[in-house]
Design an enzyme around this catalytic site. Structure first.
Site, PDB file in Angstrom:
ATOM      1  N   ASP A 140      49.694  22.149  33.291  1.00  0.00           N
ATOM      2  CA  ASP A 140      49.003  23.274  32.630  1.00  0.00           C
ATOM      3  C   ASP A 140      47.739  22.844  31.886  1.00  0.00           C
ATOM      4  O   ASP A 140      47.364  23.469  30.898  1.00  0.00           O
ATOM      5  CB  ASP A 140      49.910  23.989  31.624  1.00  0.00           C
ATOM      6  CG  ASP A 140      50.943  24.898  32.254  1.00  0.00           C
ATOM      7  OD1 ASP A 140      51.024  24.936  33.493  1.00  0.00           O
ATOM      8  OD2 ASP A 140      51.691  25.567  31.505  1.00  0.00           O
ATOM      9  N   ASP A 187      48.168  20.516  37.500  1.00  0.00           N
ATOM     10  CA  ASP A 187      48.720  21.433  38.505  1.00  0.00           C
ATOM     11  C   ASP A 187      48.111  22.830  38.441  1.00  0.00           C
ATOM     12  O   ASP A 187      48.162  23.580  39.405  1.00  0.00           O
ATOM     13  CB  ASP A 187      50.251  21.503  38.425  1.00  0.00           C
ATOM     14  CG  ASP A 187      50.777  21.927  37.067  1.00  0.00           C
ATOM     15  OD1 ASP A 187      49.976  22.166  36.139  1.00  0.00           O
ATOM     16  OD2 ASP A 187      52.022  22.004  36.919  1.00  0.00           O
ATOM     17  N   CYS A 216      52.961  26.320  38.434  1.00  0.00           N
ATOM     18  CA  CYS A 216      53.432  24.940  38.577  1.00  0.00           C
ATOM     19  C   CYS A 216      54.013  24.637  39.947  1.00  0.00           C
ATOM     20  O   CYS A 216      53.531  23.758  40.665  1.00  0.00           O
ATOM     21  CB  CYS A 216      54.477  24.631  37.502  1.00  0.00           C
ATOM     22  SG  CYS A 216      53.873  24.820  35.811  1.00  0.00           S
TER      23      CYS A 216
END
Length: 537
Positions: free
Chosen positions: A42, A312, A77
């Protein structure tokens, strides 16, 4: 004298032959580069996410190349991590969200996709020793999918986090055996545990095989637990107040329009606090990078090792009055950092080419000498860009796709919004819904910096942004842009959403080799309806 010189030459040639023919000499001669991939969780790049990482910037960015336009095809994710591992778009690896039902680390993923990930090929076909430490996929370790006893093919050493990111009180799969950690900083803080495991691997690994390491940190994902020495850092930092902060998302999809503007003081205080804590957690990642690079240097392996650093997905903190999350189509969620250093990469370089995380697998396999024509990957090798090759033909667009999550029932926090929403905050601002399902063509060419998106909802809502004039994506120009461009982008989107392998790398709308036949358009949107349907897993 001449005879003596010849004798000396022969002795030298004999010694050289012995060095080449000896195991150590052969290892040096044929030694392929090592690769290290650090993946954060993140971490944005648009909102200052790289600012705390001073050591990382000095040790990777300044010693190598920074890609200024690096993206993920799905800003969540599990789908994004699946794209890294497979080199494929979500519609080809079929991981659509963070649930087992969405194919996140499911039995089907394990059966169909895991045997063909790039680490599996590195180990089985290229002779690499492989090491994984950290967060794998959000549902990894679920009992319905084999628990932590499941070790995916392709990993020589496996230290994977059960489920989603944590900093304390977690379970690791240590080569298939559960190891429980508590909340003692000195032995349990996950980012530091990953650093120590990585250093141990570099100390005790085989020196006769090249290695690949993937280190996947929890930071800066929630719950944003900083190491104790960093809990007082950045006390005066707050989330950036850029031009799309705390404004109404007019002319956008209904999910964006439902956000309350202006945000409440409590919401702003919450997101500012989250922003600070995210930065604090990244300081431990910065320490990890420093330890890793120093160890590689101490081992004499740094000059023969590529080090990749990326995330990600991105993140938002208050943009269009959405408090905190990812999973939206905008730059702050889909754009990520990507730094690389390694053999043949000149220091302190930047590159503006459009790259995506589906390129990481092909790149690393290319570094290892594997024939990419033997793969079914959608991405492209970055190696020509890393080497600085001239006249490289590169993509001008790529696909972004996301399948929204939502409950059949109403969210208990916000029953008034009805069924289908999820990730709602106390003031009933929801970050996702089942029809937050969209696909976009993100284009970056010599003449256009454009994003075209379609939603799978009753409106078939369209958003288009000219990022040259509107970098913060405030003004949706879908109703004013030239109709011919809209038609071309609609057709290109259809093509990309059905692409696989080489067909994902065909010329974009603004490339010289692009061919558009209006007769191929579907006036009844029949293809669009099929395109968004959930494909069988």
């Amino acid at each position: 004298r001449r005879a003596m010189a010849v004798a000396a030459l022969l002795r030298g040639l004999a010694l050289a032959a012995l060095l080449v023919l000896s195991p150590a000499g052969a290892a040096r001669r044929a030694r392929r580069p090592n690769v290290v991939l650090i993946l954060t969780d993140d971490q944005d790049v648009c909102l200052g996410g790289m600012t705390p990482l001073k050591k990382t910037n000095a040790l990777i960015a300044q010693m190598g190349i920074t890609f200024l336009n690096a993206y993920v095809p799905s800003a969540l994710c599990c789908p994004s991590r699946a794209s890294i591992l497979t080199g494929k778009y979500p519609h080809n690896h079929h991981v659509v969200n963070n649930t087992l039902e969405g194919n996140c680390s499911s039995k089907l993923w394990q059966k169909i996709q895991e045997p063909h990930t790039f680490p599996a090929l590195l180990k089985s076909m290229c002779g690499y020793q492989t090491f994984f430490a950290g967060k794998y996929l959000n549902e990894y370790g679920a009992e319905d999918a084999g628990g932590v006893g499941h070790v995916p093919p392709g990993w020589s050493f496996w230290y994977a986090l059960e489920k989603n990111s944590k900093y304390y009180n977690y379970t690791l799969s240590v080569n298939g055996k559960a190891r429980r950690h508590g909340e003692n900083y000195s032995v349990d803080y996950l980012t530091d545990v990953l650093a120590n495991m990585s250093l141990d691997f570099l100390e005790y690994k085989s020196n006769f095989e090249p290695f690949f390491m993937m280190i996947s940190t929890p930071a800066p994902h929630s719950p944003w637990t900083a190491a104790p020495q960093y809990t007082k850092s950045f006390q005066n930092v707050s989330a950036p107040r850029n031009s799309n902060f705390n404004i109404h998302g007019k002319n956008k999809h209904w999910l964006i329009r439902q956000a309350k503007t202006p945000m409440t003081n409590s919401s702003i205080q919450f997101l500012d606090d989250a922003y600070r804590k995210r930065w604090q957690t990244l300081l431990s990642v910065d320490d990890l990078i420093e330890k890793l690079v120093k160890k590689l240097e101490l081992n004499g392996e740094l000059d023969n090792t590529y080090v990749f650093y990326t995330s990600d997905n991105g993140f938002h903190t208050g943009q269009f009055s959405l408090p905190i999350d990812k999973r939206q189509l905008y730059e702050f969620d889909i754009k990520v950092p990507l730094l690389v250093r390694g053999p043949g990469i000149k220091p302190n370089q930047t590159n503006k080419m459009l790259v995506a995380n589906i390129d990481l697998g092909p790149t690393i396999l290319d570094i290892a000498g594997y024939d990419l024509n033997k793969t079914q990957m959608d991405g492209m090798s970055l190696l020509p860009l890393l080497r600085g090759d001239k006249n490289v033909t590169w993509r001008s667009d790529f696909l972004v796709e996301y399948q929204g999550e939502g409950y059949n029932g109403s969210d208990p926090t916000c029953p008034g919004l009805g069924p289908g929403v999820t990730h709602c905050f106390p003031d009933c601002v929801c970050e996702d819904s089942y029809n937050n399902t969209y696909a976009c063509v993100r284009t970056l060419s010599a003449s256009w910096d454009l994003q075209y998106c379609e939603f799978d909802d009753r409106e078939v809502f369209v958003e288009v942004y000219n990022l040259t004039a509107d970098p913060h994506q405030i003004n949706n120009i879908a109703k004013t842009i030239d109709q011919e461009i809209l038609e071309k982008m609609n057709y290109r989107l259809m093509m990309l959403q059905s692409c696989a392998g080489a067909t994902c790398r065909t010329p974009g709308v603004f490339d010289p080799g692009y061919r558009f036949d209006p007769r191929l358009m579907f006036s009844n949107h029949g293809l669009r309806a099929r395109r968004f349907s959930v494909q069988p897993l």
